[in-house]
Scaffold this motif. Structure first.
Motif, short mmCIF file in Angstrom:
data_model
loop_
_atom_site.label_atom_id
_atom_site.label_comp_id
_atom_site.label_asym_id
_atom_site.label_seq_id
_atom_site.Cartn_x
_atom_site.Cartn_y
_atom_site.Cartn_z
N UNK A 170 53.53 14.39 -8.57
CA UNK A 170 54.87 14.29 -9.18
C UNK A 170 56.03 13.75 -7.88
N UNK A 171 57.07 13.44 -8.00
CA UNK A 171 57.87 12.88 -7.03
C UNK A 171 57.79 13.76 -5.64
N UNK A 172 57.83 14.96 -5.86
CA UNK A 172 57.69 15.80 -4.70
C UNK A 172 56.71 15.59 -3.69
N UNK A 173 55.45 15.70 -4.14
CA UNK A 173 54.10 15.31 -3.62
C UNK A 173 53.96 14.20 -3.13
N UNK A 174 54.18 13.04 -4.06
CA UNK A 174 54.23 11.72 -3.56
C UNK A 174 55.24 11.19 -2.30
N UNK A 175 56.38 12.27 -2.45
CA UNK A 175 57.40 11.53 -1.46
C UNK A 175 56.89 12.51 -0.05
N UNK A 176 56.36 13.53 -0.10
CA UNK A 176 55.86 14.09 1.20
C UNK A 176 54.75 13.13 1.88
N UNK A 205 64.47 7.03 -14.68
CA UNK A 205 63.54 7.85 -15.14
C UNK A 205 62.36 8.45 -14.11
N UNK A 206 61.95 9.58 -14.39
CA UNK A 206 60.95 10.25 -13.32
C UNK A 206 60.05 9.40 -13.28
N UNK A 207 59.53 8.55 -14.01
CA UNK A 207 58.20 7.54 -14.13
C UNK A 207 58.57 6.56 -13.23
N UNK A 208 59.80 6.03 -13.23
CA UNK A 208 60.25 4.95 -12.22
C UNK A 208 60.09 5.53 -10.88
N UNK A 209 60.55 6.70 -10.77
CA UNK A 209 60.38 7.32 -9.27
C UNK A 209 59.05 7.33 -8.62
N UNK A 210 58.25 7.84 -9.62
CA UNK A 210 56.84 8.24 -9.22
C UNK A 210 56.10 6.90 -9.07
#
Length: 494
Positions: free
Chosen positions: A52-58, A160-165
Protein backbone atom coordinates in the motif's frame (compact mmCIF):
# COMPACT_ATOMS: atom_id res chain seq x y z
CA UNK A 1 5.11 -5.22 -14.67
CA UNK A 2 5.26 -8.97 -14.80
CA UNK A 3 3.45 -11.19 -12.36
CA UNK A 4 5.10 -13.03 -9.50
CA UNK A 5 8.77 -12.36 -8.82
CA UNK A 6 9.89 -9.19 -10.51
CA UNK A 7 13.33 -7.66 -10.19
CA UNK A 8 13.41 -4.10 -11.40
CA UNK A 9 16.65 -3.58 -13.31
CA UNK A 10 19.39 -1.71 -11.54
CA UNK A 11 22.28 0.19 -13.06
CA UNK A 12 24.43 -0.56 -9.99
CA UNK A 13 26.88 -3.46 -10.33
CA UNK A 14 27.02 -5.53 -7.13
CA UNK A 15 30.04 -7.70 -6.38
CA UNK A 16 29.00 -11.20 -5.33
CA UNK A 17 32.51 -12.61 -4.98
CA UNK A 18 33.03 -11.72 -1.31
CA UNK A 19 33.59 -14.81 0.83
CA UNK A 20 33.51 -13.41 4.34
CA UNK A 21 31.05 -14.67 6.90
CA UNK A 22 28.06 -12.36 7.51
CA UNK A 23 26.52 -12.16 10.95
CA UNK A 24 23.56 -10.08 12.09
CA UNK A 25 25.82 -7.99 14.28
CA UNK A 26 28.41 -7.06 11.63
CA UNK A 27 28.48 -3.29 12.02
CA UNK A 28 29.55 -2.46 8.48
CA UNK A 29 28.25 -5.52 6.63
CA UNK A 30 24.88 -3.84 6.15
CA UNK A 31 24.51 -4.80 2.48
CA UNK A 32 23.15 -8.32 2.17
CA UNK A 33 24.15 -8.36 -1.48
CA UNK A 34 27.79 -8.78 -0.37
CA UNK A 35 27.14 -12.34 0.78
CA UNK A 36 29.22 -14.87 -1.16
CA UNK A 37 27.55 -18.03 0.12
CA UNK A 38 24.42 -19.51 -1.44
CA UNK A 39 21.96 -19.98 1.43
CA UNK A 40 18.56 -21.64 1.20
CA UNK A 41 16.87 -18.27 1.59
CA UNK A 42 17.03 -15.13 -0.49
CA UNK A 43 18.88 -12.58 1.65
CA UNK A 44 17.74 -8.96 1.84
CA UNK A 45 18.59 -5.90 3.88
CA UNK A 46 14.94 -4.81 4.01
CA UNK A 47 11.85 -6.87 3.27
CA UNK A 48 8.57 -4.96 3.35
CA UNK A 49 5.30 -6.89 3.62
CA UNK A 50 2.46 -4.79 2.24
CA UNK A 51 2.26 -2.87 -1.04
CA UNK A 52 0.00 0.00 0.00
CA UNK A 53 1.03 3.67 0.21
CA UNK A 54 3.12 3.13 3.36
CA UNK A 55 5.17 0.17 2.11
CA UNK A 56 5.70 1.61 -1.35
CA UNK A 57 6.70 5.00 0.08
CA UNK A 58 9.33 3.40 2.30
CA UNK A 59 10.99 1.45 -0.51
CA UNK A 60 10.86 4.49 -2.79
CA UNK A 61 12.44 6.64 -0.09
CA UNK A 62 15.24 4.11 0.44
CA UNK A 63 15.93 3.64 -3.27
CA UNK A 64 15.92 7.38 -3.99
CA UNK A 65 18.37 8.33 -1.23
CA UNK A 66 22.11 7.98 -2.04
CA UNK A 67 22.95 6.53 1.38
CA UNK A 68 20.46 3.66 1.13
CA UNK A 69 20.13 3.23 -2.65
CA UNK A 70 22.49 0.21 -2.66
CA UNK A 71 20.54 -1.80 -0.08
CA UNK A 72 18.96 -5.03 -1.28
CA UNK A 73 15.22 -4.59 -0.77
CA UNK A 74 12.10 -6.64 -1.50
CA UNK A 75 8.36 -6.08 -1.48
CA UNK A 76 5.81 -8.80 -0.72
CA UNK A 77 2.20 -8.11 -1.66
CA UNK A 78 -0.83 -10.38 -1.96
CA UNK A 79 -2.61 -8.52 -4.77
CA UNK A 80 -1.63 -8.11 -8.41
CA UNK A 81 0.34 -4.87 -8.53
CA UNK A 82 0.38 -4.77 -12.32
CA UNK A 83 -3.29 -3.77 -12.17
CA UNK A 84 -2.51 -1.04 -9.65
CA UNK A 85 0.38 0.33 -11.68
CA UNK A 86 -1.83 0.62 -14.76
CA UNK A 87 -4.66 2.28 -12.83
CA UNK A 88 -6.92 4.18 -15.21
CA UNK A 89 -10.48 5.47 -14.96
CA UNK A 90 -12.49 7.88 -17.11
CA UNK A 91 -12.43 11.53 -15.89
CA UNK A 92 -16.05 11.20 -14.75
CA UNK A 93 -15.37 8.23 -12.46
CA UNK A 94 -13.48 8.09 -9.17
CA UNK A 95 -12.61 5.28 -6.79
CA UNK A 96 -14.51 5.43 -3.50
CA UNK A 97 -11.31 4.92 -1.47
CA UNK A 98 -9.84 8.40 -1.30
CA UNK A 99 -7.54 10.11 1.19
CA UNK A 100 -6.49 13.61 2.02
CA UNK A 101 -2.78 14.34 1.73
CA UNK A 102 -1.48 17.20 3.84
CA UNK A 103 1.06 19.55 2.21
CA UNK A 104 3.71 17.80 4.33
CA UNK A 105 2.79 14.39 2.89
CA UNK A 106 2.58 15.79 -0.64
CA UNK A 107 5.99 17.42 -0.18
CA UNK A 108 7.46 14.07 0.86
CA UNK A 109 5.97 12.30 -2.16
CA UNK A 110 7.44 15.01 -4.34
CA UNK A 111 10.82 14.73 -2.61
CA UNK A 112 11.09 11.00 -3.35
CA UNK A 113 9.98 11.53 -6.95
CA UNK A 114 6.51 9.93 -6.84
CA UNK A 115 4.33 13.05 -7.07
CA UNK A 116 5.19 13.64 -10.74
CA UNK A 117 4.09 10.08 -11.59
CA UNK A 118 0.63 10.56 -10.11
CA UNK A 119 -2.24 11.63 -12.37
CA UNK A 120 -2.37 15.30 -11.45
CA UNK A 121 -5.77 15.85 -13.07
CA UNK A 122 -7.17 13.41 -10.47
CA UNK A 123 -5.78 15.39 -7.52
CA UNK A 124 -7.86 18.17 -5.98
CA UNK A 125 -6.47 20.79 -3.59
CA UNK A 126 -8.88 22.43 -1.19
CA UNK A 127 -8.42 25.68 0.68
CA UNK A 128 -11.39 25.90 3.04
CA UNK A 129 -13.07 23.66 5.59
CA UNK A 130 -16.42 24.06 7.36
CA UNK A 131 -17.03 22.02 10.51
CA UNK A 132 -20.16 22.32 12.61
CA UNK A 133 -22.17 20.73 15.41
CA UNK A 134 -25.28 19.07 14.05
CA UNK A 135 -27.15 19.55 17.33
CA UNK A 136 -26.35 23.17 18.26
CA UNK A 137 -25.21 24.56 14.93
CA UNK A 138 -21.95 25.92 16.41
CA UNK A 139 -19.43 26.24 13.60
CA UNK A 140 -15.73 26.68 12.95
CA UNK A 141 -14.47 27.91 9.58
CA UNK A 142 -10.96 27.33 8.32
CA UNK A 143 -10.10 29.59 5.39
CA UNK A 144 -6.59 29.07 4.03
CA UNK A 145 -7.20 31.42 1.08
CA UNK A 146 -7.47 34.54 3.24
CA UNK A 147 -5.28 33.48 6.12
CA UNK A 148 -2.14 35.29 4.99
CA UNK A 149 1.33 34.58 6.31
CA UNK A 150 3.67 31.96 4.86
CA UNK A 151 1.69 28.83 5.64
CA UNK A 152 0.47 28.41 2.07
CA UNK A 153 -3.12 28.44 0.84
CA UNK A 154 -3.77 24.68 0.62
CA UNK A 155 -5.17 22.67 3.50
CA UNK A 156 -4.89 19.28 1.80
CA UNK A 157 -5.01 17.41 -1.49
CA UNK A 158 -7.74 14.87 -2.13
CA UNK A 159 -6.89 11.92 -4.34
CA UNK A 160 -7.68 8.27 -4.79
CA UNK A 161 -5.51 5.78 -2.93
CA UNK A 162 -5.00 3.99 -6.24
CA UNK A 163 -3.56 7.16 -7.74
CA UNK A 164 -1.02 7.38 -4.92
CA UNK A 165 0.02 3.72 -5.09
CA UNK A 166 0.18 3.81 -8.90
CA UNK A 167 2.49 6.83 -8.80
CA UNK A 168 4.74 5.15 -6.25
CA UNK A 169 4.95 1.94 -8.30
CA UNK A 170 5.90 3.90 -11.41
CA UNK A 171 8.62 5.70 -9.46
CA UNK A 172 9.95 2.38 -8.12
CA UNK A 173 10.08 1.03 -11.65
CA UNK A 174 12.02 4.12 -12.68
CA UNK A 175 14.51 3.72 -9.82
CA UNK A 176 14.99 -0.02 -10.30
CA UNK A 177 16.71 -2.43 -7.93
CA UNK A 178 13.60 -3.66 -6.07
CA UNK A 179 12.50 -7.29 -5.97
CA UNK A 180 8.71 -7.24 -6.20
CA UNK A 181 6.82 -10.37 -5.22
CA UNK A 182 3.17 -9.64 -5.92
CA UNK A 183 0.40 -12.24 -6.00
CA UNK A 184 2.34 -13.69 -3.05
CA UNK A 185 0.68 -14.72 0.18
CA UNK A 186 2.70 -14.88 3.39
CA UNK A 187 2.34 -18.42 4.71
CA UNK A 188 4.46 -18.00 7.83
CA UNK A 189 7.27 -15.98 9.37
CA UNK A 190 9.96 -17.74 11.39
CA UNK A 191 13.40 -17.04 12.78
CA UNK A 192 16.40 -18.03 10.70
CA UNK A 193 19.03 -20.53 11.76
CA UNK A 194 22.80 -20.68 11.90
CA UNK A 195 24.57 -22.73 9.24
CA UNK A 196 28.19 -23.36 8.30
CA UNK A 197 28.12 -20.58 5.72
CA UNK A 198 25.78 -18.03 7.24
CA UNK A 199 24.44 -17.09 10.64
CA UNK A 200 20.80 -16.01 10.26
CA UNK A 201 19.76 -16.80 13.80
CA UNK A 202 17.58 -13.94 14.96
CA UNK A 203 16.74 -12.85 11.40
CA UNK A 204 13.06 -13.02 10.33
CA UNK A 205 12.44 -15.38 7.43
CA UNK A 206 9.26 -14.80 5.40
CA UNK A 207 7.89 -18.00 3.85
CA UNK A 208 5.61 -17.49 0.86
CA UNK A 209 2.82 -19.80 -0.27
CA UNK A 210 4.75 -20.68 -3.44
CA UNK A 211 7.67 -22.08 -1.45
CA UNK A 212 10.05 -19.13 -1.67
CA UNK A 213 11.57 -17.71 1.52
CA UNK A 214 13.20 -14.36 2.21
CA UNK A 215 15.54 -13.62 5.12
CA UNK A 216 15.46 -9.99 6.24
CA UNK A 217 18.00 -7.96 8.15
CA UNK A 218 14.98 -5.70 8.77
CA UNK A 219 11.39 -6.85 8.28
CA UNK A 220 8.88 -4.01 7.87
CA UNK A 221 5.21 -4.62 8.52
CA UNK A 222 3.10 -2.39 6.28
CA UNK A 223 0.51 -5.14 6.11
CA UNK A 224 -2.57 -3.56 7.66
CA UNK A 225 -4.51 -3.73 10.88
CA UNK A 226 -4.33 -7.56 11.07
CA UNK A 227 -0.58 -7.53 10.50
CA UNK A 228 1.14 -10.96 10.32
CA UNK A 229 4.45 -9.17 10.90
CA UNK A 230 3.14 -7.69 14.15
CA UNK A 231 1.89 -11.13 15.22
CA UNK A 232 5.31 -12.67 14.45
CA UNK A 233 7.03 -10.02 16.57
CA UNK A 234 4.66 -10.71 19.48
CA UNK A 235 3.60 -7.06 19.67
CA UNK A 236 0.12 -6.49 21.07
CA UNK A 237 -2.27 -3.92 19.55
CA UNK A 238 -4.79 -2.50 22.00
CA UNK A 239 -7.95 -0.52 21.43
CA UNK A 240 -11.64 -0.96 20.75
CA UNK A 241 -14.30 -1.10 18.09
CA UNK A 242 -16.46 1.99 17.79
CA UNK A 243 -19.65 0.16 16.90
CA UNK A 244 -19.77 2.37 13.82
CA UNK A 245 -19.32 1.83 10.10
CA UNK A 246 -17.79 4.21 7.62
CA UNK A 247 -19.97 4.59 4.52
CA UNK A 248 -18.14 5.84 1.42
CA UNK A 249 -19.43 6.83 -2.01
CA UNK A 250 -18.50 8.93 -5.04
CA UNK A 251 -20.98 11.74 -5.67
CA UNK A 252 -21.73 14.15 -8.48
CA UNK A 253 -22.75 17.62 -7.30
CA UNK A 254 -25.04 20.14 -8.95
CA UNK A 255 -22.09 22.53 -9.30
CA UNK A 256 -18.37 22.87 -8.54
CA UNK A 257 -18.87 24.70 -5.24
CA UNK A 258 -19.87 28.16 -4.09
CA UNK A 259 -16.37 29.51 -4.71
CA UNK A 260 -16.13 28.16 -8.26
CA UNK A 261 -13.61 25.79 -9.76
CA UNK A 262 -10.59 27.49 -8.16
CA UNK A 263 -11.78 27.44 -4.54
CA UNK A 264 -12.77 24.14 -3.02
CA UNK A 265 -14.27 23.56 0.41
CA UNK A 266 -14.49 20.45 2.59
CA UNK A 267 -17.58 20.06 4.78
CA UNK A 268 -18.02 18.01 7.95
CA UNK A 269 -21.04 17.91 10.23
CA UNK A 270 -21.05 16.11 13.57
CA UNK A 271 -24.25 14.12 14.04
CA UNK A 272 -24.97 12.11 17.22
CA UNK A 273 -24.42 8.87 15.28
CA UNK A 274 -21.10 10.10 13.87
CA UNK A 275 -19.62 12.74 11.55
CA UNK A 276 -20.57 13.02 7.89
CA UNK A 277 -18.06 14.61 5.51
CA UNK A 278 -18.16 15.65 1.89
CA UNK A 279 -14.69 16.19 0.46
CA UNK A 280 -13.99 17.80 -2.92
CA UNK A 281 -12.69 15.94 -5.94
CA UNK A 282 -11.89 17.49 -9.33
CA UNK A 283 -14.71 19.18 -11.22
CA UNK A 284 -18.19 18.67 -9.82
CA UNK A 285 -17.38 15.45 -7.98
CA UNK A 286 -16.95 14.72 -4.28
CA UNK A 287 -16.24 11.77 -2.03
CA UNK A 288 -18.52 10.97 0.91
CA UNK A 289 -17.31 9.58 4.24
CA UNK A 290 -20.19 9.05 6.67
CA UNK A 291 -19.54 7.45 10.07
CA UNK A 292 -22.77 6.01 11.40
CA UNK A 293 -24.30 2.99 13.13
CA UNK A 294 -24.19 -0.42 11.42
CA UNK A 295 -27.98 -0.32 11.15
CA UNK A 296 -27.95 3.07 9.42
CA UNK A 297 -25.12 1.92 7.15
CA UNK A 298 -27.21 -1.09 6.09
CA UNK A 299 -30.12 1.23 5.22
CA UNK A 300 -27.88 3.53 3.18
CA UNK A 301 -26.47 0.60 1.20
CA UNK A 302 -29.96 -0.78 0.48
CA UNK A 303 -31.55 2.41 -0.84
CA UNK A 304 -32.26 3.27 -4.45
CA UNK A 305 -29.85 5.96 -5.76
CA UNK A 306 -32.27 8.89 -5.49
CA UNK A 307 -33.29 7.97 -1.93
CA UNK A 308 -29.63 7.52 -0.97
CA UNK A 309 -28.86 10.99 -2.33
CA UNK A 310 -31.82 12.43 -0.43
CA UNK A 311 -30.46 11.06 2.85
CA UNK A 312 -26.98 12.41 2.08
CA UNK A 313 -28.37 15.88 1.36
CA UNK A 314 -30.53 15.69 4.48
CA UNK A 315 -27.48 14.88 6.61
CA UNK A 316 -26.07 18.36 5.89
CA UNK A 317 -29.37 20.30 6.02
CA UNK A 318 -31.92 18.83 8.41
CA UNK A 319 -31.98 18.49 12.21
CA UNK A 320 -30.56 15.17 13.49
CA UNK A 321 -34.03 13.99 14.54
CA UNK A 322 -35.25 14.33 10.95
CA UNK A 323 -32.21 12.49 9.61
CA UNK A 324 -32.79 9.71 12.16
CA UNK A 325 -36.42 9.38 11.09
CA UNK A 326 -35.47 9.12 7.42
CA UNK A 327 -33.20 6.19 8.30
CA UNK A 328 -36.28 4.27 9.52
CA UNK A 329 -37.81 4.35 6.03
CA UNK A 330 -37.11 1.65 3.47
CA UNK A 331 -37.98 4.02 0.60
CA UNK A 332 -39.42 7.47 -0.10
CA UNK A 333 -36.54 9.57 1.29
CA UNK A 334 -36.58 11.81 -1.78
CA UNK A 335 -40.17 12.93 -1.16
CA UNK A 336 -39.49 13.22 2.58
CA UNK A 337 -36.52 15.53 1.99
CA UNK A 338 -38.48 17.72 -0.40
CA UNK A 339 -41.27 18.19 2.15
CA UNK A 340 -39.01 18.74 5.15
CA UNK A 341 -36.67 21.26 3.49
CA UNK A 342 -39.70 23.43 2.72
CA UNK A 343 -40.30 23.77 6.48
CA UNK A 344 -36.67 23.81 7.70
CA UNK A 345 -34.64 26.99 7.26
CA UNK A 346 -30.94 26.58 6.48
CA UNK A 347 -28.22 28.65 4.88
CA UNK A 348 -27.66 27.17 1.43
CA UNK A 349 -24.17 28.73 1.28
CA UNK A 350 -23.14 27.07 4.58
CA UNK A 351 -23.66 23.53 3.30
CA UNK A 352 -22.16 21.66 0.34
CA UNK A 353 -23.71 21.70 -3.10
CA UNK A 354 -26.56 19.21 -3.37
CA UNK A 355 -25.56 15.74 -4.54
CA UNK A 356 -27.45 14.89 -7.73
CA UNK A 357 -25.95 11.50 -8.64
CA UNK A 358 -24.05 8.65 -7.04
CA UNK A 359 -21.52 6.63 -9.01
CA UNK A 360 -22.80 3.11 -9.58
CA UNK A 361 -21.17 0.54 -7.33
CA UNK A 362 -19.35 3.15 -5.22
CA UNK A 363 -21.44 2.83 -2.04
CA UNK A 364 -19.55 0.67 0.47
CA UNK A 365 -19.11 0.36 4.23
CA UNK A 366 -16.38 -0.80 6.62
CA UNK A 367 -16.20 -1.09 10.43
CA UNK A 368 -14.41 1.62 12.40
CA UNK A 369 -11.96 0.86 15.19
CA UNK A 370 -9.09 2.28 17.19
CA UNK A 371 -5.94 0.21 17.58
CA UNK A 372 -2.46 1.13 18.77
CA UNK A 373 0.48 -1.27 18.96
CA UNK A 374 2.41 -1.38 22.23
CA UNK A 375 5.56 -0.50 20.31
CA UNK A 376 6.49 0.04 16.67
CA UNK A 377 9.73 -1.92 16.80
CA UNK A 378 11.24 -5.22 17.83
CA UNK A 379 14.55 -6.87 17.08
CA UNK A 380 14.77 -6.69 13.26
CA UNK A 381 11.10 -5.65 12.96
CA UNK A 382 9.43 -2.27 12.38
CA UNK A 383 5.72 -1.51 11.99
CA UNK A 384 4.29 1.35 9.94
CA UNK A 385 0.85 2.64 8.98
CA UNK A 386 -2.21 0.59 9.90
CA UNK A 387 -0.01 -2.22 11.22
CA UNK A 388 1.04 0.19 13.98
CA UNK A 389 -2.13 2.26 14.46
CA UNK A 390 -5.72 2.45 13.23
CA UNK A 391 -7.59 5.72 13.67
CA UNK A 392 -11.14 7.07 13.37
CA UNK A 393 -11.48 8.76 9.94
CA UNK A 394 -13.09 11.96 11.25
CA UNK A 395 -9.87 13.99 10.87
CA UNK A 396 -8.68 12.31 7.68
CA UNK A 397 -5.25 11.62 9.16
CA UNK A 398 -4.85 7.88 8.62
CA UNK A 399 -2.74 7.98 5.46
CA UNK A 400 -0.84 11.05 6.67
CA UNK A 401 0.12 9.28 9.89
CA UNK A 402 1.51 6.45 7.78
CA UNK A 403 3.49 8.88 5.64
CA UNK A 404 4.88 10.44 8.82
CA UNK A 405 5.98 6.96 9.93
CA UNK A 406 7.75 6.39 6.63
CA UNK A 407 9.62 9.70 6.72
CA UNK A 408 10.85 8.93 10.23
CA UNK A 409 11.77 5.29 9.56
CA UNK A 410 13.58 6.19 6.33
CA UNK A 411 15.66 8.80 8.20
CA UNK A 412 16.42 6.26 10.92
CA UNK A 413 17.61 3.67 8.40
CA UNK A 414 19.66 6.27 6.55
CA UNK A 415 21.37 7.30 9.77
CA UNK A 416 22.14 3.69 10.70
CA UNK A 417 23.60 2.88 7.29
CA UNK A 418 25.52 6.14 7.10
CA UNK A 419 27.13 5.47 10.50
CA UNK A 420 27.96 1.81 9.88
CA UNK A 421 25.30 0.43 12.22
CA UNK A 422 23.30 -2.74 11.77
CA UNK A 423 20.03 -1.22 10.57
CA UNK A 424 17.88 -4.04 11.93
CA UNK A 425 18.78 -3.92 15.61
CA UNK A 426 16.31 -2.57 18.09
CA UNK A 427 18.84 0.01 19.24
CA UNK A 428 19.24 1.34 15.70
CA UNK A 429 15.44 1.50 15.26
CA UNK A 430 14.70 3.22 18.58
CA UNK A 431 14.79 6.81 17.18
CA UNK A 432 11.89 5.91 14.89
CA UNK A 433 9.83 4.51 17.76
CA UNK A 434 10.62 7.46 20.02
CA UNK A 435 9.66 10.02 17.39
CA UNK A 436 6.47 8.50 16.05
CA UNK A 437 4.84 6.67 18.94
CA UNK A 438 4.10 9.74 21.05
CA UNK A 439 3.05 11.85 18.06
CA UNK A 440 0.61 9.22 16.80
CA UNK A 441 -0.72 8.59 20.30
CA UNK A 442 -1.74 12.24 20.61
CA UNK A 443 -3.59 12.22 17.28
CA UNK A 444 -5.32 8.92 18.11
CA UNK A 445 -6.43 10.32 21.46
CA UNK A 446 -7.74 13.60 20.06
CA UNK A 447 -9.81 11.86 17.37
CA UNK A 448 -11.18 9.37 19.88
CA UNK A 449 -12.21 12.14 22.30
CA UNK A 450 -13.86 14.12 19.51
CA UNK A 451 -15.87 11.09 18.47
CA UNK A 452 -17.07 10.54 22.03
CA UNK A 453 -17.72 14.23 22.67
CA UNK A 454 -19.95 14.66 19.63
CA UNK A 455 -21.80 11.37 20.13
CA UNK A 456 -23.73 13.07 22.95
CA UNK A 457 -26.98 14.66 21.71
CA UNK A 458 -28.29 16.19 24.96
CA UNK A 459 -27.22 17.37 28.40
CA UNK A 460 -24.65 19.93 29.58
CA UNK A 461 -21.93 18.70 27.19
CA UNK A 462 -23.76 20.10 24.17
CA UNK A 463 -23.63 23.80 25.16
CA UNK A 464 -20.10 23.38 26.54
CA UNK A 465 -18.71 21.87 23.35
CA UNK A 466 -20.54 24.50 21.30
CA UNK A 467 -19.04 27.24 23.43
CA UNK A 468 -15.59 25.77 22.88
CA UNK A 469 -16.09 25.55 19.11
CA UNK A 470 -17.24 29.17 18.91
CA UNK A 471 -14.33 30.27 21.08
CA UNK A 472 -11.79 28.58 18.82
CA UNK A 473 -13.44 30.18 15.81
CA UNK A 474 -13.09 33.62 17.46
CA UNK A 475 -9.40 33.38 18.44
CA UNK A 476 -7.41 33.74 15.23
CA UNK A 477 -4.09 32.70 16.79
CA UNK A 478 -5.52 29.45 18.21
CA UNK A 479 -7.34 28.70 14.98
CA UNK A 480 -4.14 29.39 13.05
CA UNK A 481 -2.29 26.88 15.21
CA UNK A 482 -4.93 24.23 14.54
CA UNK A 483 -4.77 25.01 10.83
CA UNK A 484 -1.02 24.48 10.84
CA UNK A 485 -1.41 21.13 12.58
CA UNK A 486 -4.15 19.99 10.20
CA UNK A 487 -2.09 20.86 7.13
CA UNK A 488 1.18 19.36 8.35
CA UNK A 489 2.68 22.36 10.18
CA UNK A 490 2.19 24.62 7.20
CA UNK A 491 4.80 22.95 5.01
CA UNK A 492 4.98 24.36 1.51
CA UNK A 493 4.81 21.73 -1.21
CA UNK A 494 6.71 23.32 -4.06
Amino acid sequence: MALGRVVFPSSRFVCRGCSRRLTPTSRRAYSASAVGATPSHDIYDVVCVGGGPAGLSLLTALRSHPVTAHLRVALVEAQDLSKVASFSLPPTQYSNRCSSLTPSSAHFLNEIGAWSHMQRERIQAFQEMQVWDGVSGARIEFDWQHRGGDGGSTLAYMTENLNTTSGLLKRLRELGGVTVLDNSRVESITLGEESEDLDLSGWPVVHLAGGQSLAARLLVGADGANSPVRAFAGIEARGWDYGRHGVVATLELEGEGWGGAHTKTAYQRFLPTGPVAMLPMPGKYATLVWSTTPENAAVLKSLAPQDFLALVNAAFRLPPVDVAYMHTQTAGQQEELSWRTEHTPFDAHAVPQAAVAVQQGSVAAFPLKLRHADTYIGERVALVGDAAHTIHPLAGQGLNQGQGDIQSLARTIQYAVGHGQDLGTQMALEPYNAERYAANHVVLGVCDKLHKLYSVDSGPLVPLRSLGLRAVNSFSSLKGFLMDQASGAGTKVF
